[in-house]
Motif scaffolding. Structure first.
Motif, short mmCIF file in Angstrom:
data_model
loop_
_atom_site.label_atom_id
_atom_site.label_comp_id
_atom_site.label_asym_id
_atom_site.label_seq_id
_atom_site.Cartn_x
_atom_site.Cartn_y
_atom_site.Cartn_z
N SER A 61 0.83 -1.21 0.00
CA SER A 61 0.00 0.00 0.00
C SER A 61 0.87 1.26 0.00
O SER A 61 0.57 2.23 -0.69
CB SER A 61 -0.91 -0.04 1.23
OG SER A 61 -1.43 1.21 1.48
N ARG A 62 1.93 1.23 0.77
CA ARG A 62 2.79 2.42 0.88
C ARG A 62 3.60 2.69 -0.39
O ARG A 62 4.13 3.77 -0.55
CB ARG A 62 3.73 2.28 2.08
CG ARG A 62 3.00 2.58 3.40
CD ARG A 62 3.82 2.07 4.58
NE ARG A 62 3.27 2.49 5.85
CZ ARG A 62 2.24 1.93 6.46
NH1 ARG A 62 1.59 0.93 5.87
NH2 ARG A 62 1.81 2.37 7.64
N ILE A 63 3.71 1.69 -1.25
CA ILE A 63 4.51 1.92 -2.47
C ILE A 63 3.63 1.92 -3.73
O ILE A 63 4.15 1.87 -4.84
CB ILE A 63 5.66 0.89 -2.60
CG1 ILE A 63 5.11 -0.54 -2.69
CG2 ILE A 63 6.63 1.01 -1.43
CD1 ILE A 63 6.19 -1.57 -2.99
N MET A 81 -9.38 -6.61 4.54
CA MET A 81 -7.93 -6.36 4.67
C MET A 81 -7.49 -5.27 3.70
O MET A 81 -6.70 -4.40 4.06
CB MET A 81 -7.15 -7.65 4.44
CG MET A 81 -7.26 -8.60 5.61
SD MET A 81 -6.19 -10.05 5.46
CE MET A 81 -7.08 -11.02 4.29
N LEU A 82 -8.01 -5.33 2.48
CA LEU A 82 -7.66 -4.28 1.51
C LEU A 82 -8.06 -2.91 2.04
O LEU A 82 -7.29 -1.96 1.97
CB LEU A 82 -8.35 -4.55 0.16
CG LEU A 82 -7.79 -5.73 -0.65
CD1 LEU A 82 -8.71 -6.06 -1.83
CD2 LEU A 82 -6.38 -5.43 -1.15
N ARG A 83 -9.27 -2.83 2.62
CA ARG A 83 -9.74 -1.54 3.17
C ARG A 83 -8.80 -1.04 4.25
O ARG A 83 -8.41 0.12 4.25
CB ARG A 83 -11.15 -1.68 3.75
CG ARG A 83 -12.27 -1.56 2.74
CD ARG A 83 -13.61 -1.34 3.44
NE ARG A 83 -14.00 -2.44 4.32
CZ ARG A 83 -14.67 -3.52 3.92
NH1 ARG A 83 -15.05 -3.65 2.67
NH2 ARG A 83 -14.98 -4.48 4.78
N THR A 84 -8.44 -1.93 5.19
CA THR A 84 -7.61 -1.45 6.31
C THR A 84 -6.20 -1.10 5.84
O THR A 84 -5.44 -0.48 6.59
CB THR A 84 -7.50 -2.46 7.48
OG1 THR A 84 -6.72 -3.57 7.06
CG2 THR A 84 -8.85 -2.92 7.97
N ALA A 137 -7.28 7.85 -0.52
CA ALA A 137 -6.46 9.01 -0.15
C ALA A 137 -6.06 8.98 1.32
O ALA A 137 -5.27 9.82 1.77
CB ALA A 137 -7.23 10.28 -0.46
N GLU A 138 -6.55 7.97 2.07
CA GLU A 138 -6.31 7.94 3.52
C GLU A 138 -4.82 8.04 3.86
O GLU A 138 -3.99 7.30 3.33
CB GLU A 138 -6.85 6.63 4.11
CG GLU A 138 -6.79 6.63 5.62
CD GLU A 138 -6.76 5.22 6.22
OE1 GLU A 138 -7.05 5.12 7.41
OE2 GLU A 138 -6.43 4.26 5.52
N LYS A 139 -4.50 8.98 4.72
CA LYS A 139 -3.11 9.11 5.21
C LYS A 139 -3.12 8.68 6.67
O LYS A 139 -3.87 9.23 7.47
CB LYS A 139 -2.65 10.57 5.11
CG LYS A 139 -1.91 10.88 3.83
CD LYS A 139 -0.43 11.21 4.16
CE LYS A 139 0.47 11.31 2.95
NZ LYS A 139 0.97 10.06 2.43
N ILE A 140 -2.32 7.69 7.01
CA ILE A 140 -2.30 7.24 8.41
C ILE A 140 -1.41 8.19 9.21
O ILE A 140 -0.23 8.36 8.87
CB ILE A 140 -1.79 5.80 8.51
CG1 ILE A 140 -2.64 4.88 7.62
CG2 ILE A 140 -1.82 5.30 9.96
CD1 ILE A 140 -2.13 3.46 7.52
N PRO A 141 -1.96 8.81 10.27
CA PRO A 141 -1.13 9.72 11.07
C PRO A 141 0.07 8.99 11.67
O PRO A 141 -0.01 7.80 11.98
CB PRO A 141 -2.09 10.19 12.18
CG PRO A 141 -3.45 9.79 11.75
CD PRO A 141 -3.32 8.67 10.78
N LYS A 142 1.18 9.73 11.84
CA LYS A 142 2.44 9.13 12.32
C LYS A 142 2.29 8.46 13.67
O LYS A 142 2.95 7.49 13.99
CB LYS A 142 3.51 10.23 12.42
CG LYS A 142 4.22 10.52 11.13
CD LYS A 142 5.56 11.22 11.44
CE LYS A 142 6.54 11.17 10.30
NZ LYS A 142 6.09 11.72 9.05
N GLU A 143 1.35 9.01 14.51
CA GLU A 143 1.22 8.47 15.87
C GLU A 143 0.17 7.36 15.96
O GLU A 143 -0.04 6.76 17.01
CB GLU A 143 0.94 9.60 16.87
CG GLU A 143 -0.35 10.38 16.68
CD GLU A 143 -0.32 11.36 15.48
OE1 GLU A 143 0.69 11.40 14.75
OE2 GLU A 143 -1.32 12.04 15.25
#
Ligand SMILES: C[S@@+](CC[C@H](N)C(=O)[O-])C[C@H]1O[C@@H](n2cnc3c(N)ncnc32)[C@H](O)[C@@H]1O
Length: 252
Positions: free
Chosen positions: A143-145, A210-213, A233-239
Motif C-alpha cells: 500500500s505504501r509503495i 484487509m484491503l480496506r484497512t 487518499a487515507e493518510k495514516i497519522p504518524k502516531e
C-alpha cells in the motif's frame, strides 16, 4: 529440436506457459490450462492499452508473463522474485521479446520493498499473498509503495459474500464470527496441493476488509479471485498505532 526449444527444456520446469515469439510454449501441458494467459484475458480490458511512462512493480514475477505484457504496453517494469530459477526464465524470455530495456529484474524478498524508497504507479500483486507468513504486513508495504492501482489475486476460501462490516461489537457477540460470510482466513499448517508455502486461504469478505484497512478500495473484480484496487487518499497519522507497528515490523 529448435535452439529455443532446447533452451526452454534447459530452463524448466516452468510455471508460466509463455507463448514465445517463435510460437514455442514453455508449459503447454500446464495442469491449470493456458496459465496465466486465461487470467490475463480477464484482467487486460481494465488496463489501458498504452501505459507508456507508467512505472509498474511485478511482485513474485515468476517467468515474467505479466511483466512482459505490461512492458509491451509501454510501462517501465520492476520485477522481483525470491526464486533465481524463475528469474532466469523471465530474463531469458524478456530478451527474446526484445523487452529487456523495459524490465529490470531483482532477486528480492517482498518485505525488502519497505526499504527501497520507491513508489510505483501500478503494482501487480498476483498469486503471492497466500504464500506469505506475514500477509497483512505485506499488504501494508504494498500500500505504501502504490501510487494509483494494484492488481491483486489470492487463492480463496469458499464462503458467502454478503457481509456488512460491524463498526462496534461486544465480547459476547463473537458467535457471529461463525457465519460463513464473516471475514476469515483459513490457516494451512501443512501442504495444500503439495505446496508447503500455501499458508492461507482467505475468503472474499476477508480480502475486502484487509484491503480496506490497508488503504485500498476494490474498483473491479474481473474474476472470483482477482481484484483491481485503487489506492484511497487515507493518510495514516504518524502516531497511529498501525503506523507505529508497521515501523517496528519493518525496522523503519
Ligand atoms: C504462485 S506464483 C505466482 C506467479 C505470478 N505472480 C502469477 O500470478 O502467475 C508465486 C511467485 O511468488 C514468488 N514468491 C513467493 N514468496 C515471495 C516473496 N516473499 N517475495 C518475492 N517473491 C515471492 C515465488 O517464487 C513465485 O514465483
Amino acid at each position: 529440436m529448435s535452439a529455443i526449444a532446447v533452451q526452454v527444456k534447459r530452463l524448466g520446469p516452468w510455471f508460466h506457459n509463455l507463448h514465445l515469439p517463435d510460437g514455442t510454449q514453455t508449459a503447454p501441458e500446464h495442469t491449470l490450462g493456458d496459465f496465466p494467459n486465461f487470467k490475463w484475458v480477464e484482467i487486460e480490458p481494465y488496463i489501458p492499452f498504452d501505459i507508456s511512462g507508467l512505472t509498474v512493480l511485478d511482485v513474485g514475477c515468476n517467468a515474467g508473463f505479466y511483466s512482459i505484457e505490461l512492458a509491451r504496453r509501454g510501462a517501465m517494469v520492476t520485477a522481483i522474485d525470491i526464486d533465481p530459477h524463475y528469474l532466469n526464465q523471465a530474463k531469458w524470455a524478456a530478451s527474446l521479446y526484445g523487452l529487456d530495456h523495459r524490465i529490470t529484474f531483482h532477486q528480492m524478498q517482498l518485505y525488502d520493498l519497505a526499504h527501497q524508497g520507491r513508489v510505483y504507479d501500478l503494482v501487480w500483486f498476483m498469486g503471492v499473498f497466500y504464500h506469505l507468513r506475514y500477509p497483512l504486513l505485506a499488504l501494508d508495504i504494498i500500500s505504501r509503495i502504490t501510487r494509483n492501482m494494484m492488481v491483486f489475486q489470492s487463492l480463496l476460501m469458499p464462503g458467502r459474500e454478503n457481509h456488512t462490516p460491524r463498526r462496534e461489537m461486544d465480547l459476547f457477540e463473537r458467535g457471529v464470527m461463525l457465519r460463513q460470510s464473516w471475514p476469515t482466513m483459513a490457516f494451512i499448517e501443512h501442504r495444500l496441493d503439495g505446496d508447503p508455502t500455501n499458508w492461507w486461504a482467505p475468503n472474499h469478505t476477508a480480502i475486502q476488509a484487509m484491503l480496506r484497512t490497508c488503504g485500498f478500495r476494490v474498483h473491479k473484480r474481473p474474476s472470483k479471485e482477482t481484484y483491481i484496487c485503487l489506492r484511497t487518499a487515507e493518510k495514516i497519522p504518524k502516531e497511529d498505532l498501525r503506523e507505529l507497528e508497521y515501523r517496528a515490523a519493518t525496522g523503519r
